[in-house]
Design a protein around this motif. Structure first.
Motif, PDB file in Angstrom:
ATOM      1  N   LYS A 198      52.782   3.462 -29.319  1.00  0.00           N
ATOM      2  CA  LYS A 198      51.513   3.685 -28.471  1.00  0.00           C
ATOM      3  C   LYS A 198      50.341   4.554 -28.777  1.00  0.00           C
ATOM      4  O   LYS A 198      49.508   4.463 -28.219  1.00  0.00           O
ATOM      5  N   TYR A 200      50.848   7.526 -27.915  1.00  0.00           N
ATOM      6  CA  TYR A 200      50.678   8.540 -26.670  1.00  0.00           C
ATOM      7  C   TYR A 200      51.221  10.010 -27.137  1.00  0.00           C
ATOM      8  O   TYR A 200      51.877  10.322 -27.978  1.00  0.00           O
ATOM      9  N   THR A 211      46.269  10.310 -16.891  1.00  0.00           N
ATOM     10  CA  THR A 211      45.360   9.504 -17.596  1.00  0.00           C
ATOM     11  C   THR A 211      46.659   9.003 -18.497  1.00  0.00           C
ATOM     12  O   THR A 211      46.510   7.744 -18.611  1.00  0.00           O
ATOM     13  N   LEU A 212      47.895   9.613 -19.040  1.00  0.00           N
ATOM     14  CA  LEU A 212      48.573   8.951 -19.646  1.00  0.00           C
ATOM     15  C   LEU A 212      49.603   7.811 -18.882  1.00  0.00           C
ATOM     16  O   LEU A 212      49.595   6.559 -19.524  1.00  0.00           O
ATOM     17  N   LYS A 215      47.543   4.803 -18.808  1.00  0.00           N
ATOM     18  CA  LYS A 215      47.340   3.989 -19.962  1.00  0.00           C
ATOM     19  C   LYS A 215      48.839   3.272 -20.106  1.00  0.00           C
ATOM     20  O   LYS A 215      48.752   2.013 -20.641  1.00  0.00           O
ATOM     21  N   GLN A 217      50.396   1.798 -17.855  1.00  0.00           N
ATOM     22  CA  GLN A 217      50.436   0.761 -16.934  1.00  0.00           C
ATOM     23  C   GLN A 217      49.447  -0.396 -17.394  1.00  0.00           C
ATOM     24  O   GLN A 217      49.887  -1.479 -17.278  1.00  0.00           O
ATOM     25  N   SER A 218      48.393   0.184 -18.046  1.00  0.00           N
ATOM     26  CA  SER A 218      47.432  -0.942 -18.830  1.00  0.00           C
ATOM     27  C   SER A 218      48.111  -1.508 -19.830  1.00  0.00           C
ATOM     28  O   SER A 218      47.989  -2.796 -20.280  1.00  0.00           O
ATOM     29  N   ASP A 219      49.239  -0.995 -20.504  1.00  0.00           N
ATOM     30  CA  ASP A 219      50.082  -1.277 -21.682  1.00  0.00           C
ATOM     31  C   ASP A 219      51.163  -2.178 -21.084  1.00  0.00           C
ATOM     32  O   ASP A 219      52.055  -2.630 -21.958  1.00  0.00           O
TER      33      ASP A 219
END
Length: 465
Positions: A198, A200, A211-212, A215, A217-219
């Protein structure tokens, strides 16, 4: 855990001629060459010459003990109820029996039940030896006259521990009551392969962590895994937020009652936590931590602040365990960031004062604690349970996994270490009806009136006086 909760078997009388000195003749003393690095070694005293013996001498001593007919029995109350630590304990118990002839009956009780009912257990008819924690929790039971002081054991094993470990094993009366065997750091665990796929990166700041998490959650991932059905896992989350926001000294003062739960500094901790909770796994209060850790194994969860997750990876298999790594909780941009403070609990063994079989088993009990204090014994344990690192300086670190070596480095880098909320405070406060319930209430209702919420916590603390 009352005495009725612990199954017992009749104890056989030990050999009348068996003393702890005779028992120890049959114990292996092969010590690793590597010393525990960093902060642990920095405050240590030098090991005494000749503390370890050669393998052939140890084997000869064991054979001699067996030939002399050494034997007896010992009852051990254990909270190591999960599969990996339970097996690790059995490995060292089997080694102890093989080398001394002493039979050990291990009475295992669910970790949370053991922890929440230890007072009634120790006041009743406890086992001879029991697993427990250093720090305030140890001092509390020692101060209540429910534990046996073991200064003579420390005279034998003391050279294998740093001054920091000895202090953590010493009660207010200046006597030792616990022999440490493992420690570990509360850090954030993740799967390397998932993060690599991903893209990360390890967050350096709290803002980076948010922020991580967004991201993740959006993934389609659960960002921060949590299972708090047993009440205690969330305590580690409170601890690290308080350490980052308010520093080590305020945290330990809060745990001891010198600072107040109604303090605005505590309000800040809950406010920061409230902002993080949208990234947490939903339904934490109804989930055990093992199920939350399973999500990390299955690559459904991005990260998890809970060192016991490594036990789940150990059980999953070598490939999964090799894919596991962690990082310390990031900085909050406060003056306390340089402390790099962490919860680093120390687990150990104690001898109960009220055991009905202790009079005949005392030498065997002290021999077992002496055995558990050896680096070679602890190396055996952490090999079977690689989520932990040994407490003894003479444990063989050449056998450590990369994860264990990472742990030793993180522990060495930390300038301040605490035990854990339920170990650093009055055990009456850290119960299912106390702080465990308050934290579950907060996780379920983070938008509640914090002033009223904190007042309830302080009122509960005051009620213990």
């Amino acid at each position: 855990m009352t005495n009725q909760d612990v199954p017992r078997s009749p104890s056989s009388s030990i050999n009348p001629g068996l003393t702890r000195r005779n028992v120890l003749k049959g114990m292996a003393g092969v010590a690793g060459l590597a010393s525990f690095s960093g902060f642990l070694a920095a405050c240590s005293s030098a090991a005494s010459p000749g503390a370890s013996t050669g393998a052939s001498a140890a084997a000869s001593a064991a054979a001699s003990a067996a030939a002399s007919g050494a034997g007896g029995s010992l009852n051990l109350g254990s909270n190591l109820s999960d599969a990996v630590p339970k097996k690790a304990l059995q490995d060292v118990v089997d080694a102890f029996t093989a080398q001394t002839g002493i039979k050990v009956k291990v009475n295992t009780v669910d970790h949370s039940t053991f922890q929440n009912q230890l007072t009634s257990y120790l006041q009743g008819k406890p086992d001879d030896v029991f697993t427990w924690f250093s720090g305030f929790r140890m001092r509390f039971f020692a101060g209540q006259g429910l534990a046996t002081q073991i200064d003579d054991v420390w005279a034998k094993v003391g050279a294998q521990f740093t001054d920091a470990f000895k202090t953590a094993s010493t009660s207010d009366d200046g006597h030792q009551y616990l022999v440490p065997y493992v420690t570990y750091a509360w850090t954030v665990y993740y799967r390397k392969s998932l993060w690599a796929s991903k893209g990360y990166q390890i967050p350096a700041t709290l803002a980076d962590l948010k922020t991580l998490a967004a991201k993740m959650q959006s993934d389609g991932l659960v960002a921060i895994g949590l299972g708090d059905k047993d009440g205690w896992p969330a305590m580690g989350h409170f601890d690290i937020l308080n350490l980052r926001e308010n520093g080590y000294q305020f945290h330990v003062d809060l745990m001891s009652g010198k600072a107040k739960w109604a303090d605005p500094k505590v309000t800040k901790v809950f406010t920061v936590w409230k902002d993080l909770l949208p990234f947490y796994q939903a339904g934490a209060a109804g989930r055990v931590w093992q199920d939350a850790a399973a999500g990390l194994v299955q690559k459904k969860t991005g990260m998890m602040l809970q060192p016991q997750a490594a036990e789940t990876f150990t059980a999953a298999g070598a490939a999964d365990f090799a894919d596991l790594d962690f990082f310390p909780w990031p900085n909050h941009g406060t003056q306390w960031d340089d402390e790099k403070a962490l919860d680093a609990p120390i687990d150990g063994f104690m001898i109960a004062k009220n055991s009905p079989t202790l009079t005949q088993n005392l030498d065997a009990a002290k021999a077992f604690l002496e055995f558990m204090g050896k680096g070679a014994t602890q190396t055996t344990y952490v090999k079977a349970n690689p989520s932990l690192v040994a407490a003894a300086k003479d444990a063989d670190q050449t056998q450590y996994t990369p994860l264990q070596k990472h742990q030793t480095q993180v522990l060495a880098d930390a300038k301040k270490l605490t035990q854990f909320l339920d170990r650093d405070t009055d055990p009456r406060f850290a119960t299912q009806n106390g702080m465990q319930a308050f934290l579950i209430d907060f996780i379920q209702n983070p938008s509640q009136d914090l002033t009223a919420f904190q007042a309830k916590i302080q009122s509960f603390w005051d009620s213990m006086k």
